[in-house]
Write an enzyme that holds these catalytic residues in place. Structure first.
Site, PDB file in Angstrom:
ATOM      1  N   SER A  63       0.796  -1.240   0.000  1.00 55.94           N
ATOM      2  CA  SER A  63       0.000   0.000   0.000  1.00 55.94           C
ATOM      3  C   SER A  63       0.822   1.280   0.000  1.00 55.94           C
ATOM      4  O   SER A  63       0.270   2.358  -0.218  1.00 55.94           O
ATOM      5  CB  SER A  63      -0.927   0.019   1.209  1.00 55.94           C
ATOM      6  OG  SER A  63      -1.957  -0.919   1.042  1.00 55.94           O
ATOM      7  N   LYS A  66       0.397   3.397  -2.996  1.00 57.82           N
ATOM      8  CA  LYS A  66      -0.850   4.120  -3.315  1.00 57.82           C
ATOM      9  C   LYS A  66      -0.685   5.641  -3.431  1.00 57.82           C
ATOM     10  O   LYS A  66      -1.167   6.231  -4.404  1.00 57.82           O
ATOM     11  CB  LYS A  66      -1.929   3.772  -2.279  1.00 57.82           C
ATOM     12  CG  LYS A  66      -2.368   2.296  -2.320  1.00 57.82           C
ATOM     13  CD  LYS A  66      -3.221   1.967  -1.099  1.00 57.82           C
ATOM     14  CE  LYS A  66      -3.712   0.529  -1.080  1.00 57.82           C
ATOM     15  NZ  LYS A  66      -4.431   0.228   0.174  1.00 57.82           N
ATOM     16  N   TYR A 187      -3.019  -3.252 -10.335  1.00 56.16           N
ATOM     17  CA  TYR A 187      -2.893  -2.915  -8.905  1.00 56.16           C
ATOM     18  C   TYR A 187      -2.049  -3.965  -8.160  1.00 56.16           C
ATOM     19  O   TYR A 187      -1.166  -3.614  -7.371  1.00 56.16           O
ATOM     20  CB  TYR A 187      -4.299  -2.788  -8.294  1.00 56.16           C
ATOM     21  CG  TYR A 187      -4.305  -2.695  -6.790  1.00 56.16           C
ATOM     22  CD1 TYR A 187      -3.936  -1.520  -6.142  1.00 56.16           C
ATOM     23  CD2 TYR A 187      -4.679  -3.804  -6.016  1.00 56.16           C
ATOM     24  CE1 TYR A 187      -3.931  -1.451  -4.747  1.00 56.16           C
ATOM     25  CE2 TYR A 187      -4.678  -3.734  -4.630  1.00 56.16           C
ATOM     26  CZ  TYR A 187      -4.300  -2.555  -4.003  1.00 56.16           C
ATOM     27  OH  TYR A 187      -4.288  -2.498  -2.628  1.00 56.16           O
ATOM     28  N   VAL A 257       1.365  -3.638   3.952  1.00 51.43           N
ATOM     29  CA  VAL A 257       1.384  -4.914   4.676  1.00 51.43           C
ATOM     30  C   VAL A 257       2.678  -5.701   4.461  1.00 51.43           C
ATOM     31  O   VAL A 257       2.883  -6.733   5.099  1.00 51.43           O
ATOM     32  CB  VAL A 257       0.151  -5.799   4.335  1.00 51.43           C
ATOM     33  CG1 VAL A 257      -1.128  -5.189   4.898  1.00 51.43           C
ATOM     34  CG2 VAL A 257       0.039  -6.048   2.843  1.00 51.43           C
TER      35      VAL A 257
HETATM   36  O1  DON Z   1      -4.504  -4.907  -1.572  1.00 50.94           O
HETATM   37  C1  DON Z   1      -3.933  -5.434  -0.636  1.00 50.94           C
HETATM   38  O2  DON Z   1      -4.537  -6.023   0.245  1.00 50.94           O
HETATM   39  C2  DON Z   1      -2.412  -5.350  -0.572  1.00 50.94           C
HETATM   40  N1  DON Z   1      -1.855  -5.510  -1.871  1.00 50.94           N
HETATM   41  C3  DON Z   1      -1.996  -4.042  -0.007  1.00 50.94           C
HETATM   42  C4  DON Z   1      -2.669  -3.733   1.323  1.00 50.94           C
HETATM   43  C5  DON Z   1      -1.818  -2.929   2.234  1.00 50.94           C
HETATM   44  O3  DON Z   1      -0.620  -2.825   2.113  1.00 50.94           O
HETATM   45  C6  DON Z   1      -2.509  -2.310   3.382  1.00 50.94           C
HETATM   46  N2  DON Z   1      -1.615  -1.498   4.178  1.00 50.94           N
HETATM   47  N3  DON Z   1      -1.221  -1.534   5.273  1.00 50.94           N
END
Ligand code: DON
Length: 414
Positions: A63, A66, A187, A257
């Protein structure tokens, strides 16, 4: 060791023992992350880089990508066009929430998954071209060519049904600009781009520097896009933890994450942290703790009170091989970093000169600045003499004296 590096190394050592949290497991490949890996990096808008711990270890950006893709969308389409499809309000909800605005169907902001997928879908070209455009931009932010961790990409593509559901929901609302499967594919690839803590620090420093990478000197996005991105990071970057984050850390930031966090001190620094164990909100436990302490110790909270925010170097003169630095204003961490860098450069250019640091016009010396200046002088002792002209005794005061300014001392004496 270089004084700023010593501060970062100490922060890493202090937080190494904190083993709370767990690595992300809902993307199976991320469960293989090393929970002990821990790195911290900092890059100034002058392009000076500092690091400690596993700052060169690679992990997937997730994330943290983003905000950077959002800044690309803003650069390409402008805020008004982007805002028709994605809002900028904190959702107060987890990153994978179904958070669509009643009436418009827009995701609340570009940093929750629904908003990020809509934002990614705004980048022009077919799926492949859009991804390469995103990769080029993130590489521009990092100042090096970034690659994709194919295993993590495949792992998320194989399991990311919730994201596909979010994409279809936004499609049904008329805010997704490409087929849902294709939007998710771009994405997922974007999230699987590999970075290091140093990369995140350079990326953050580029936002701090108004969109121009301070290491490469190249403009990546325009200053308006960089500013808008920082605003959204400040209000939404840590999901349902964003309010407390602004209160306690006070820096625009984005977590992922994979264990990465990028934090930005606007006009001053980018900071990158890497430590995989996460809290229930999906934010790295050690990164949150280390950034909270770093912000407090270095005085980086964006809403803190400051007396002055300009270069502390009023004049730098050289006479017969002796250097004279005239300082001005309120010396916090950023000012001290600039001074230390200047003194070390002068000492390197000409071994054994005298460097006089004149604090006659300095109004305050924060504890971190006092420490860096003293460490700098001590560290250079073998090569040069650093002499402080310090009529108010701002640098050479006993460490038990906690006051910072002549005014504060006068107040206390009364
Ligand atoms: O879309 C997702 O779930 C992961 N590719 C990214 C989520 C993420 O990093 C949330 N942040 N803390």
């Amino acid at each position: 060791m270089e004084p700023v590096t010593v501060v970062l190394a100490e922060l890493v050592e202090r937080h190494r023992a904190d083993t709370a949290g767990d690595v992300a497991r809902y993307i199976p490949e991320l469960a293989r992350a090393d929970p002990h890996a821990f790195g911290l990096a900092m890059v100034s808008v002058q392009g000076h880089a500092y690091q400690a711990g596993d700052a060169a270890a690679a992990f997937t950006i997730q994330s943290v990508s983003k905000p950077f893709v959002y800044s690309l969308a803003l650069s390409e389409l402008g805020l008004a066009e982007v805002a028709r499809r994605v809002g900028f309000e904190p959702s107060g909800e987890p990153f994978n929430a179904i958070s669509l605005e009643a009436g418009t169907g827009r995701p609340a902001n570009p940093l929750i998954n629904a908003g990020a997928i809509v934002t990614t879908a705004l980048i022009g070209g077919d799926g492949e071209a859009a991804f390469e455009r995103i990769r080029d931009t993130l590489s521009g932010f990092a100042g090096r060519r970034l690659t994709v961790d194919e295993d993590v990409y495949r792992s998320e593509a194989a399991t990311g049904d919730r994201n596909r559901a979010l994409a279809y929901l936004t499609l049904s609302q008329g805010v997704l600009e490409r087929p849902a499967q294709q939007a998710c594919d771009v994405y997922f690839r974007q999230c699987a781009i590999e970075v290091t803590a140093v990369d995140l620090a350079v990326m953050g420093a580029t936002l701090a520097n108004g969109g121009r990478n301070p290491v490469t000197g190249r403009r990546v996005v325009d200053a308006d896009a960089a500013g808008a991105t920082l605003s959204v990071m400040a209000t939404c970057g840590m999901y349902d933890h964003s309010g407390e984050w602004m209160l306690r850390v006070g820096l625009p930031a984005k977590s992922g994450v994979g264990g990465g966090v990028c934090a930005v001190s606007p006009g001053q620094f980018g900071v990158g942290v890497f430590s995989p164990p996460l809290d229930p909100q999906g934010n790295s436990v050690r990164a949150s703790a280390v950034l909270r302490e770093l912000s407090a110790e270095l005085g980086l909270h964006v809403l803190r009170h400051t007396e002055r925010a300009r270069s502390p170097l009023q004049a730098v003169r050289t006479d017969h091989g002796a250097h004279h630095l005239e300082l001005l204003g309120d010396l916090g961490f950023a000012a001290a970093e600039e001074i230390v860098h200047c003194v070390r450069r002068l000492a390197r250019d000409q071994p054994r000169p005298l460097v006089t640091v004149d604090l006659s016009h300095v109004t305050a010396v924060r504890p971190i600045a006092r420490r860096l200046l003293a460490d700098c002088a001590a560290g250079l002792r073998a090569r040069t003499t650093v002499r402080f002209v310090d009529p108010a005794g701002l640098v050479r005061r006993p460490s038990t004296d906690r006051s910072d300014t002549p005014g504060e001392r006068a107040e206390r004496a009364e």
